[in-house]
Design an enzyme around this catalytic site. Structure first.
Site, PDB file in Angstrom:
ATOM      1  N   ASP A  46     -36.443 -52.141  79.962  1.00  0.00           N
ATOM      2  CA  ASP A  46     -37.267 -53.318  79.755  1.00  0.00           C
ATOM      3  C   ASP A  46     -36.336 -54.513  79.576  1.00  0.00           C
ATOM      4  O   ASP A  46     -35.115 -54.343  79.400  1.00  0.00           O
ATOM      5  CB  ASP A  46     -38.130 -53.096  78.503  1.00  0.00           C
ATOM      6  CG  ASP A  46     -38.962 -54.307  78.132  1.00  0.00           C
ATOM      7  OD1 ASP A  46     -39.643 -54.854  79.013  1.00  0.00           O
ATOM      8  OD2 ASP A  46     -38.902 -54.721  76.958  1.00  0.00           O
ATOM      9  N   ASP A  48     -37.529 -58.116  77.843  1.00  0.00           N
ATOM     10  CA  ASP A  48     -37.841 -58.811  76.599  1.00  0.00           C
ATOM     11  C   ASP A  48     -37.713 -57.883  75.404  1.00  0.00           C
ATOM     12  O   ASP A  48     -38.340 -56.813  75.351  1.00  0.00           O
ATOM     13  CB  ASP A  48     -39.263 -59.381  76.641  1.00  0.00           C
ATOM     14  CG  ASP A  48     -39.380 -60.577  77.566  1.00  0.00           C
ATOM     15  OD1 ASP A  48     -38.467 -61.419  77.571  1.00  0.00           O
ATOM     16  OD2 ASP A  48     -40.400 -60.676  78.293  1.00  0.00           O
ATOM     17  N   GLU A  93     -50.774 -55.424  70.841  1.00  0.00           N
ATOM     18  CA  GLU A  93     -49.721 -54.699  71.540  1.00  0.00           C
ATOM     19  C   GLU A  93     -48.876 -53.848  70.601  1.00  0.00           C
ATOM     20  O   GLU A  93     -48.488 -52.718  70.944  1.00  0.00           O
ATOM     21  CB  GLU A  93     -48.817 -55.693  72.283  1.00  0.00           C
ATOM     22  CG  GLU A  93     -47.667 -55.056  73.029  1.00  0.00           C
ATOM     23  CD  GLU A  93     -46.760 -56.079  73.678  1.00  0.00           C
ATOM     24  OE1 GLU A  93     -45.744 -55.668  74.269  1.00  0.00           O
ATOM     25  OE2 GLU A  93     -47.043 -57.290  73.588  1.00  0.00           O
ATOM     26  N   SER A 161     -39.855 -55.302  83.875  1.00  0.00           N
ATOM     27  CA  SER A 161     -40.347 -56.229  82.864  1.00  0.00           C
ATOM     28  C   SER A 161     -41.797 -56.629  83.077  1.00  0.00           C
ATOM     29  O   SER A 161     -42.199 -56.975  84.185  1.00  0.00           O
ATOM     30  CB  SER A 161     -39.478 -57.493  82.856  1.00  0.00           C
ATOM     31  OG  SER A 161     -40.012 -58.476  82.010  1.00  0.00           O
ATOM     32  N   ALA A 162     -42.548 -56.606  81.981  1.00  0.00           N
ATOM     33  CA  ALA A 162     -43.912 -57.129  82.002  1.00  0.00           C
ATOM     34  C   ALA A 162     -43.919 -58.627  81.736  1.00  0.00           C
ATOM     35  O   ALA A 162     -44.981 -59.241  81.649  1.00  0.00           O
ATOM     36  CB  ALA A 162     -44.761 -56.411  80.950  1.00  0.00           C
ATOM     37  N   ASP A 234     -38.814 -51.353  74.040  1.00  0.00           N
ATOM     38  CA  ASP A 234     -39.135 -51.745  72.668  1.00  0.00           C
ATOM     39  C   ASP A 234     -40.600 -51.524  72.314  1.00  0.00           C
ATOM     40  O   ASP A 234     -41.037 -51.897  71.223  1.00  0.00           O
ATOM     41  CB  ASP A 234     -38.788 -53.229  72.438  1.00  0.00           C
ATOM     42  CG  ASP A 234     -39.737 -54.164  73.163  1.00  0.00           C
ATOM     43  OD1 ASP A 234     -40.561 -54.823  72.504  1.00  0.00           O
ATOM     44  OD2 ASP A 234     -39.666 -54.223  74.397  1.00  0.00           O
TER      45      ASP A 234
END
Length: 294
Positions: A46, A48, A93, A161-162, A234
């Site tokens: 990921d 962020d 989230e 990455s989202a 994360d």
């Protein structure tokens, strides 16, 4: 490797903030990776709060979308609405008491709303590298070192990455670590007549559907023989990033970075990740694990 390693070879894994789900399984996985060598390894990570820190001196860092919202071209209404969406959906989230189904629905709503508030805004993409340069300190200590080592060893790195791909790409490029072995799958901006028109991909990427996008990417066709995976994320959703290719893998080592709601989230993180690092703003654990490979 002529002999197998054990936990005594990794003093960092004995530190208090390092939580290991199954020590025997972890050692088997690491030894398999070492035996097979760097030619069998790939990285899926990921961006962020994974390649970047989760906080600096106790102050939470901005996400890639948060950094984008600082662009001077964007109207004040965009920043306000983007912040409102963050305040509404980010607690969902990271709430350890909510089901993945509820979170998935909320994250889908968030991404759709995030795309809608972009549409029709006049925007010159030249500002993206400028704004990204201002937040270079957000990278985890050791991120640049790790990516340089992986590049020299020719190990493929998928940054999954989202967040906003344009910012992810700009930050890695500005730091000199957007190497030819690095592939970014993310939400990239789309433009029409000098205005923002949402995102390029039809199916928006959020933290709980990355595995679905993984199956569709041509990228994985180039990974033949790369049967061992080091995954970093994360959120518990990040732990599923390689689910779409699990049948082709041999050893998968999952490292989770935990900072928010530690006491209530640690158990769920331990279910999903092999190693959970609590408030660790460095890349030292993956660097130490891979040192004999790279």
């Amino acid at each position: 490797m002529t002999s197998e390693i054990d936990l005594d070879d990794f003093p960092i894994l004995k530190l208090k903030h390092v939580h290991i789900k199954d020590k025997k399984h972890l050692l088997r996985t690491i030894n398999t990776m070492l035996k097979d060598g760097s030619n069998s390894l790939q990285i899926v990570t990921d961006f962020d709060l994974t390649l970047t820190k989760q906080h600096v001196n106790g102050k939470k860092v901005l996400s890639s979308f948060g950094i984008f919202s600082k662009c001077k071209q964007l109207p004040e209404t965009y920043a306000k609405e983007s912040s409102r969406l963050y305040q509404k959906y980010r607690p969902i989230e990271i709430d350890p008491n909510l089901s993945v189904e509820i979170k998935t629905e909320a994250m889908t709503e968030w991404m759709i709303a995030a795309e809608e508030i972009l549409k029709g805004i006049p925007f010159n993409p030249n500002e993206i590298p400028e704004i990204s340069n201002m937040y270079e300190m957000y990278l985890r200590d050791g991120t640049k070192e790790l990516l340089k080592k992986l590049h020299l060893a020719k190990v493929p790195v998928l940054v999954f990455s989202a967040g906003l791909g344009d910012i992810v790409e700009a930050i890695l490029k500005s730091q000199g670590i957007l190497f030819d072995n690095v592939k970014i799958i993310s939400n990239f901006l789309k433009y029409e007549d000098g205005k923002l028109a949402g995102f390029q991909n039809e199916r928006l990427i959020h933290v709980f559907n990355k595995n679905e996008h993984a199956i569709e990417q041509d990228y994985f066709k180039f990974l033949e023989g790369r049967k061992n995976v080091l995954l970093m994320g994360d959120t518990i959703g990040d732990a599923s990033m390689v689910d779409g290719m699990m049948n082709d893998t041999c050893a998968v080592l999952k490292i989770g970075f935990l900072y928010d709601n530690v006491e209530s989230s640690l158990a769920s993180f331990m279910e999903k990740f092999d190693i959970v690092l609590v408030d660790d703003q460095t890349m030292q654990v993956p660097i130490d694990i891979l040192q004999l490979l790279l």
